[in-house]
Design an enzyme around this catalytic site. Structure first.
Site, PDB file in Angstrom:
ATOM      1  N   ALA A  10       0.819  -1.344  -0.075  1.00 55.75           N
ATOM      2  CA  ALA A  10      -0.034   0.180   0.117  1.00 55.75           C
ATOM      3  C   ALA A  10       0.802   1.462  -0.076  1.00 55.75           C
ATOM      4  O   ALA A  10       0.572   1.954  -1.128  1.00 55.75           O
ATOM      5  CB  ALA A  10      -1.058  -0.193   1.209  1.00 55.75           C
ATOM      6  N   ASN A 102       6.023   2.078  10.133  1.00 54.79           N
ATOM      7  CA  ASN A 102       5.371   2.732  11.652  1.00 54.79           C
ATOM      8  C   ASN A 102       6.040   2.192  12.812  1.00 54.79           C
ATOM      9  O   ASN A 102       6.590   1.218  12.749  1.00 54.79           O
ATOM     10  CB  ASN A 102       3.927   2.132  11.790  1.00 54.79           C
ATOM     11  CG  ASN A 102       2.872   3.080  11.071  1.00 54.79           C
ATOM     12  OD1 ASN A 102       3.187   4.238  10.778  1.00 54.79           O
ATOM     13  ND2 ASN A 102       1.739   2.742  11.244  1.00 54.79           N
ATOM     14  N   LYS A 204       3.604  10.301  15.676  1.00 53.50           N
ATOM     15  CA  LYS A 204       2.602   9.251  15.155  1.00 53.50           C
ATOM     16  C   LYS A 204       2.415   8.148  15.923  1.00 53.50           C
ATOM     17  O   LYS A 204       1.362   7.539  15.976  1.00 53.50           O
ATOM     18  CB  LYS A 204       3.546   8.789  13.583  1.00 53.50           C
ATOM     19  CG  LYS A 204       2.956   7.869  12.800  1.00 53.50           C
ATOM     20  CD  LYS A 204       1.966   8.324  12.078  1.00 53.50           C
ATOM     21  CE  LYS A 204       0.741   7.336  11.406  1.00 53.50           C
ATOM     22  NZ  LYS A 204       1.231   6.334  10.614  1.00 53.50           N
TER      23      LYS A 204
HETATM   24  N1  LIG Z   1      -1.233   1.476   4.353  1.00 57.23           N
HETATM   25  C1  LIG Z   1      -1.517   2.695   5.348  1.00 57.23           C
HETATM   26  O1  LIG Z   1      -2.262   3.252   4.855  1.00 57.23           O
HETATM   27  C2  LIG Z   1      -0.312   2.992   6.152  1.00 57.23           C
HETATM   28  C3  LIG Z   1       0.905   2.173   6.549  1.00 57.23           C
HETATM   29  N2  LIG Z   1       1.737   2.702   7.340  1.00 57.23           N
HETATM   30  C4  LIG Z   1       2.719   1.836   7.724  1.00 57.23           C
HETATM   31  O2  LIG Z   1       3.663   1.714   6.437  1.00 57.23           O
HETATM   32  C5  LIG Z   1       4.506   0.311   6.505  1.00 57.23           C
HETATM   33  C6  LIG Z   1       3.793  -0.498   5.281  1.00 57.23           C
HETATM   34  O3  LIG Z   1       2.707  -0.805   5.400  1.00 57.23           O
HETATM   35  P1  LIG Z   1       1.736  -1.270   4.132  1.00 57.23           P
HETATM   36  O4  LIG Z   1       1.953  -0.555   3.040  1.00 57.23           O
HETATM   37  O5  LIG Z   1       0.229  -0.767   4.541  1.00 57.23           O
HETATM   38  O6  LIG Z   1       1.923  -2.829   4.051  1.00 57.23           O
HETATM   39  P2  LIG Z   1       1.471  -3.643   3.048  1.00 57.23           P
HETATM   40  O7  LIG Z   1       1.359  -5.220   3.616  1.00 57.23           O
HETATM   41  O8  LIG Z   1       0.485  -3.247   1.932  1.00 57.23           O
HETATM   42  O9  LIG Z   1       2.723  -3.788   2.146  1.00 57.23           O
HETATM   43  C7  LIG Z   1       4.045  -4.549   2.514  1.00 57.23           C
HETATM   44  C8  LIG Z   1       4.288  -5.376   1.089  1.00 57.23           C
HETATM   45  O10 LIG Z   1       5.326  -6.098   1.339  1.00 57.23           O
HETATM   46  C9  LIG Z   1       5.316  -7.247   0.807  1.00 57.23           C
HETATM   47  N3  LIG Z   1       6.193  -8.202   1.364  1.00 57.23           N
HETATM   48  C10 LIG Z   1       6.266  -8.585   2.735  1.00 57.23           C
HETATM   49  N4  LIG Z   1       7.289  -9.571   2.665  1.00 57.23           N
HETATM   50  C11 LIG Z   1       8.206  -9.455   1.784  1.00 57.23           C
HETATM   51  C12 LIG Z   1       8.990 -10.030   1.099  1.00 57.23           C
HETATM   52  N5  LIG Z   1      10.012 -11.000   1.753  1.00 57.23           N
HETATM   53  N6  LIG Z   1       9.522  -9.738  -0.443  1.00 57.23           N
HETATM   54  C13 LIG Z   1       8.728  -9.168  -1.095  1.00 57.23           C
HETATM   55  N7  LIG Z   1       7.615  -8.435  -0.707  1.00 57.23           N
HETATM   56  C14 LIG Z   1       7.239  -8.802   0.611  1.00 57.23           C
HETATM   57  C15 LIG Z   1       3.906  -7.706   1.269  1.00 57.23           C
HETATM   58  O11 LIG Z   1       3.520  -8.815   0.461  1.00 57.23           O
HETATM   59  P3  LIG Z   1       2.469  -9.868   1.331  1.00 57.23           P
HETATM   60  O12 LIG Z   1       0.926  -9.025   1.219  1.00 57.23           O
HETATM   61  O13 LIG Z   1       2.439 -11.061   0.349  1.00 57.23           O
HETATM   62  O14 LIG Z   1       2.702 -10.111   2.841  1.00 57.23           O
HETATM   63  C16 LIG Z   1       3.150  -6.333   0.831  1.00 57.23           C
HETATM   64  O15 LIG Z   1       2.849  -6.490  -0.549  1.00 57.23           O
HETATM   65  C17 LIG Z   1       3.927  -0.418   7.803  1.00 57.23           C
HETATM   66  O16 LIG Z   1       4.690   0.068   8.837  1.00 57.23           O
HETATM   67  C18 LIG Z   1       2.595   0.292   8.299  1.00 57.23           C
HETATM   68  O17 LIG Z   1       2.222   0.411   9.323  1.00 57.23           O
HETATM   69  C19 LIG Z   1       1.852   3.888   7.888  1.00 57.23           C
HETATM   70  C20 LIG Z   1       0.665   4.626   7.688  1.00 57.23           C
HETATM   71  C21 LIG Z   1      -0.430   4.328   6.808  1.00 57.23           C
HETATM   72  C1  LIG Z   2      -5.369   5.217  11.314  1.00 57.42           C
HETATM   73  C2  LIG Z   2      -3.915   5.438  12.372  1.00 57.42           C
HETATM   74  C3  LIG Z   2      -3.617   6.939  12.009  1.00 57.42           C
HETATM   75  C4  LIG Z   2      -4.316   4.834  13.774  1.00 57.42           C
HETATM   76  O1  LIG Z   2      -3.356   5.588  14.668  1.00 57.42           O
HETATM   77  C5  LIG Z   2      -2.845   4.623  11.677  1.00 57.42           C
HETATM   78  O2  LIG Z   2      -1.862   5.039  11.659  1.00 57.42           O
HETATM   79  C6  LIG Z   2      -2.826   3.132  11.738  1.00 57.42           C
HETATM   80  O3  LIG Z   2      -4.173   2.714  11.241  1.00 57.42           O
HETATM   81  O4  LIG Z   2      -1.962   2.713  11.605  1.00 57.42           O
END
Ligand SMILES: NC(=O)C1=CN([C@@H]2O[C@H](COP(=O)(O)OP(=O)(O)OC[C@H]3O[C@@H](n4cnc5c(N)ncnc54)[C@H](OP(=O)(O)O)[C@@H]3O)[C@@H](O)[C@H]2O)C=CC1
Ligand SMILES: CC(C)(CO)C(=O)C(=O)O
Length: 341
Positions: A10, A102, A204
Site C-alpha cells: 500500500a 510505523n 505518529k
Molecule cells: N497502509 C497505510 O495506510 C499506512 C501504512 N503505514 C505503515 O507503512 C508500513 C507498510 O505498510 P503497508 O504498505 O500498509 O503494508 P503492505 O502489507 O500493504 O505492504 C507490504 C508489502 O510487502 C510485501 N512483502 C512482505 N514481505 C516480503 C518479502 N519478503 N519480499 C517481497 N515482498 C514482501 C507484502 O506482501 P504480502 O502482502 O504478500 O505479505 C506487501 O505487499 C507499515 O509499517 C505500516 O504500519 C503507515 C501509515 C499508513
Molecule cells: C489510522 C492510524 C492513524 C491510527 O493511529 C494509523 O496510523 C494506523 O491505522 O496504523
C-alpha cells in the site's frame, strides 16, 4: 537516481508510483499475486477520480537489481528482520536505507546521544539483525502520514494524505536526505526534512500505540474510540505513560494529548491498520508499536501499567487469531508484573 522499494504494498507502491512519475529509476520488490499483476499490467494508483498506471521494474529477487542510491523499506515492521539478507545485494558503499515503517525503527539510538547511545531494541530488532545487517549509518528516518490500501493485486487506492517526513538520525541536512526529499516532492508528495525526526516518530507512534490495539480489541473505528469517554480515557492513559518515557528520552511533543486524540477522532469511521490486519488474518504490528514502548519504559524506569494491560490483551488476541507471535523473552527476564504496578 536509483531507488528500490523493498515491500511495495500500500505505502511502498504509492511511493513507487510517485517517484517513478518524478523520473527516478524505480524498482519495486514485491511478491505473490500483487507482483504478478504489477508485472503484467503495471501499478495502478487511484486518487479520487484519477487513475494512473506506471510500469516500473518489479521483481521478487533483489539480487537482480544491483546497488541502489536508496532502499526504501515499505514492509510491515515485523517483516523487516527476515529480509535483511535479501537486501544485501542492493547495498553499495553509499546506499541509504529509508525506514518508511510505523513505530520505533531499529536505528533509534544511533546518534541520539545520552546514556542509551548505540542501544539495540530487542522488541523491534531481536539479535540486532537490522542494526548489523542494514547498519545505522545508512538510515534515514521517514514518518508515513498517508493512508493507502492495496484494493486488488496491482491496484493501490489512495485514501488521504501526501506527507512523508524525512530526517537524518543526527538531524543534519545531508545531501542524501535533501536529494530524496526533492525527488519525492517532484512526484507531488510533501517530504519535509526535519532536524528532529524522532519527535515526529513519537507523534505518529502516540496514536498507533493506543488506537491500534484498542481498535483490535473492540473492533471500533477511530471516531468511536475517541468519542466514547471510557476508551478515550484508556487511550489518554497510554499516551501519558508514553509521553513520560519520551520526555525522559529528550523527545519534544509539539501538541498535547487532547489535541492528538481529537485529531485522530476527526479522521472519522476509519479502521486502524491493526484492526484491518486482524480482520484479514494478517500479522499484526504489535511489537514496533507497543512492546517497544514498554521496553523503553523499562529502560528509563517509567512504569507503564495501562500499556502493559492493553499489550497483554492485544498479544493474546493476536495469538488466538494466529496473527501474532510474541518475541522470545530471555529466560532470565521476568514476565511483566502488571498487577503489581
Ligand atoms: N497502509 C497505510 O495506510 C499506512 C501504512 N503505514 C505503515 O507503512 C508500513 C507498510 O505498510 P503497508 O504498505 O500498509 O503494508 P503492505 O502489507 O500493504 O505492504 C507490504 C508489502 O510487502 C510485501 N512483502 C512482505 N514481505 C516480503 C518479502 N519478503 N519480499 C517481497 N515482498 C514482501 C507484502 O506482501 P504480502 O502482502 O504478500 O505479505 C506487501 O505487499 C507499515 O509499517 C505500516 O504500519 C503507515 C501509515 C499508513
Ligand atoms: C489510522 C492510524 C492513524 C491510527 O493511529 C494509523 O496510523 C494506523 O491505522 O496504523
Amino acid at each position: 537516481m536509483k531507488i528500490c522499494i523493498f515491500g511495495s504494498g500500500a505505502i511502498g507502491g504509492y511511493l513507487g508510483v510517485r517517484l517513478h512519475q518524478a523520473g527516478a529509476d524505480v524498482s519495486l520488490v514485491a511478491r505473490g499475486a500483487h507482483l504478478t499483476a504489477m508485472r503484467e499490467n503495471g501499478v495502478k494508483l487511484i486518487v479520487g477520480e484519477e487513475e494512473t498506471v506506471v510500469h516500473p521494474r518489479c521483481t521478487d529477487n533483489a539480487a537482480e537489481l544491483g546497488p541502489q542510491d536508496y532502499v526504501i523499506i515499505g514492509l510491515k515492521a515485523h517483516s523487516v528482520p527476515s529480509v535483511v539478507d535479501a537486501i544485501q545485494p542492493l547495498l553499495g558503499k553509499d546506499t541509504a536505507v529509508v525506514t518508511a515503517v510505523n513505530g520505533i525503527p531499529y536505528w533509534y539510538f544511533y546518534k541520539n546521544g545520552g546514556e542509551f547511545e548505540g542501544r539495540v531494541l530487542d522488541t523491534v530488532d531481536p539479535g540486532g539483525i537490522q542494526w548489523n545487517g542494514l547498519s545505522p549509518e545508512r538510515a534515514i528516518g521517514c514518518v508515513v502520514y498517508p493512508a493507502t490500501e492495496v484494493v486488488e493485486p496491482g491496484v493501490i487506492q489512495h485514501i488521504y494524505g501526501d506527507k512523508f517526513s524525512l530526517g537524518e538520525p543526527d538531524g543534519s541536512q545531508s545531501d542524501r536526505v535533501k536529494k530524496l526529499s526533492a525527488a519525492m516532492e517532484a512526484g507531488g508528495l510533501r517530504a519535509p526534512v526535519l532536524d528532529r525526526i524522532r519527535d515526529e516518530i513519537w507523534l505518529k507512534l502516540w496514536g498507533n500505540l493506543c488506537f491500534n490495539p484498542i481498535s483490535a480489541l473492540t473492533h471500533a473505528t477511530l471516531d468511536v474510540i475517541c468519542s466514547d469517554p471510557e476508551t478515550r480515557a484508556v487511550a489518554k492513559a497510554m499516551m501519558l505513560e508514553a509521553k513520560e518515557i519520551g520526555d525522559r528520552l529528550g523527545v519534544h511533543f509539539r501538541v498535547d494529548v487532547e489535541r492528538r486524540i481529537n485529531g485522530a477522532g476527526a479522521v472519522g469511521a476509519h479502521k486502524t491498520s491493526m484492526l484491518q490486519d486482524l480482520e484479514r488474518g494478517r500479522p499484526m504490528e504489535i511489537d514496533a508499536l507497543l512492546s517497544v514502548v514498554q521496553e523503553m519504559g523499562r529502560m528509563v524506569g517509567v512504569a507503564t501499567p495501562t500499556i502493559d494491560v492493553v499489550l497483554a490483551l492485544v498479544r493474546q488476541r493476536g495469538e488466538i487469531a494466529d496473527c501474532y507471535t510474541r518475541p522470545q523473552r530471555a529466560s532470565s527476564e521476568a514476565a511483566p508484573a502488571v498487577a503489581a504496578q
